[in-house]
Enzyme design. Structure first.
Site, PDB file in Angstrom:
ATOM      1  N   LYS A 201       0.325   4.195  -0.237  1.00 30.52           N
ATOM      2  CA  LYS A 201      -0.363   5.486   0.316  1.00 30.52           C
ATOM      3  C   LYS A 201      -0.178   6.689  -0.725  1.00 30.52           C
ATOM      4  CE  LYS A 201      -0.041   3.068   4.932  1.00 30.52           C
ATOM      5  NZ  LYS A 201       0.147   3.121   6.139  1.00 30.52           N
TER       6      LYS A 201
ATOM      7  N   SER B 281       3.895  -2.258  10.203  1.00 27.42           N
ATOM      8  CA  SER B 281       4.971  -2.406  10.448  1.00 27.42           C
ATOM      9  C   SER B 281       5.523  -3.776   9.917  1.00 27.42           C
ATOM     10  CB  SER B 281       5.606  -1.753  11.647  1.00 27.42           C
ATOM     11  OG  SER B 281       5.167  -0.509  12.262  1.00 27.42           O
TER      12      SER B 281
ATOM     13  N   GLY C 158       2.723   2.364  10.839  1.00 29.41           N
ATOM     14  CA  GLY C 158       3.742   3.288  10.635  1.00 29.41           C
ATOM     15  C   GLY C 158       4.596   3.706  11.714  1.00 29.41           C
TER      16      GLY C 158
ATOM     17  N   HIS D  81      -9.165   1.607   4.875  1.00 30.12           N
ATOM     18  CA  HIS D  81      -8.087   1.865   5.506  1.00 30.12           C
ATOM     19  C   HIS D  81      -8.255   2.578   6.656  1.00 30.12           C
ATOM     20  CE1 HIS D  81      -3.976   2.650   6.585  1.00 30.12           C
ATOM     21  NE2 HIS D  81      -3.591   1.457   5.833  1.00 30.12           N
TER      22      HIS D  81
ATOM     23  N   ASN E  16       0.977  -1.180  -0.110  1.00 26.31           N
ATOM     24  CA  ASN E  16      -0.047  -0.142  -0.162  1.00 26.31           C
ATOM     25  C   ASN E  16       0.813   1.089   0.068  1.00 26.31           C
ATOM     26  OD1 ASN E  16      -1.768   2.035   0.408  1.00 26.31           O
ATOM     27  ND2 ASN E  16      -2.282   1.462   2.502  1.00 26.31           N
TER      28      ASN E  16
ATOM     29  N   GLU F   9      -6.591   4.885   7.776  1.00 23.44           N
ATOM     30  CA  GLU F   9      -6.078   6.234   7.397  1.00 23.44           C
ATOM     31  C   GLU F   9      -7.460   7.060   6.712  1.00 23.44           C
ATOM     32  OE1 GLU F   9      -2.622   5.434   5.528  1.00 23.44           O
ATOM     33  OE2 GLU F   9      -1.584   5.036   7.157  1.00 23.44           O
TER      34      GLU F   9
ATOM     35  N   GLU G 142      -5.413  -4.544  10.556  1.00 26.26           N
ATOM     36  CA  GLU G 142      -4.238  -3.691  10.663  1.00 26.26           C
ATOM     37  C   GLU G 142      -4.617  -3.091  11.753  1.00 26.26           C
ATOM     38  OE1 GLU G 142      -2.039  -2.622   6.733  1.00 26.26           O
ATOM     39  OE2 GLU G 142      -3.720  -1.342   7.206  1.00 26.26           O
TER      40      GLU G 142
END
Ligand code: 13P
Length: 256
Positions: A15, A216, A176, A98, A13, A100, A170
């Site tokens: 991003k 991660s 991250g 996702h 991904n 985010e 996730e």
């Protein structure tokens, strides 16, 4: 069905990273390193990188995905991209929900479900993301929350359509941050998701669906995470932007 019967899938991904020129360089770097992969390899890229990614991966073992799509077919939705638009470019995969998108762009379980519906109707395959925040984990509600996210996301998705669904677990606190879930934590929640699928669709679907871990994941920890019985693949952020690191994870999945 054993884990070895499920499709192992490593998806990057990207991003909001990489211009089309940089995307070309990254794809060219990845392709030779993963050409013998014994797992499925997907690169999910920003919309503007789709043409170059599709062109360069054509005829290779690497598939391309988008990072989102809208639920309407067309209309007054400035800045959005429809699933039909992606399908018209022959983009096979799309990430939906996702964290985010949920955190920064007001995505809810209900809009995640609507986007999944549109993507499936357009013929795409979907990677849907679920996962808890640190606060929710500390409250002890991870299992209920992830199970609920999964159920709402899959509302109205048929057993046949489940063949085009991948679930990515996730945990928000691992994205991250360099803080990976332990392999036991990852497996525990992936297994909750599998049990949820079982309650919705029965054993054949639950045992046949690929469930990824994301957060991660990197060359160093991939093998251990991927060795877990309910972890069938990975959704990779940072490490998917470096050909060697991404290839090392693909390698770990190929051996798993
Ligand atoms: P990182 O691998 O950078 O933690 O990102 C994970 C992720 O969000 C993939 O979708």
């Amino acid at each position: 069905m054993k884990k070895s019967c499920r499709r192992a899938i490593i998806a990057g991904n990207w991003k909001m990273n990489k211009t089309p020129k940089e995307a070309e360089e990254l794809i060219r770097g990845i392709l030779p390193l993963v050409k013998d992969a014994d797992c499925e390899v997907i690169c999910c890229v920003p919309y503007v990188d789709l043409p170059v990614a599709l062109q360069l991966t054509n005829g290779s073992n690497v598939k391309v995905g988008s990072e989102n799509c809208h639920w309407e077919k067309s209309g007054a939705y400035t800045g959005e991209i429809s699933a039909d638009m992606l399908a018209s470019m022959e983009v096979p995969y799309v990430i939906i929900g996702h964290s985010e998108r949920r955190t920064y762009f007001g995505e809810t379980d209900v809009t995640v479900n609507k986007r999944i519906r549109a993507a499936l109707d357009a013929g795409l395959s979907v990677i849907v993301c679920v996962g808890e925040s640190l606060e929710q984990r500390e409250q002890g509600i991870t299992s209920e929350l992830v199970s609920m996210q999964t159920k709402i996301a899959l509302n109205g998705v048929s057993e046949e359509e489940m063949k085009r669904m991948i679930i990515a677990y996730e945990p928000l606190w691992a994205i991250g941050t360099g803080k990976t879930a332990t392999s036991e934590q990852a497996n525990e929640v992936c297994s909750v998701i599998r049990n949820t699928l079982k309650s919705l669709y029965g054993e054949k679907v639950s045992e046949g669906t690929t469930i990824q871990y994301g957060g991660s994941m990197k060359a160093k920890n991939a093998a251990e995470l991927l060795a877990q019985p309910d972890v069938d693949g990975g959704l990779i952020g940072g490490a998917s932007l470096k050909p060697d690191d991404f290839a090392a994870i693909v390698d770990a999945a190929s051996k798993g």
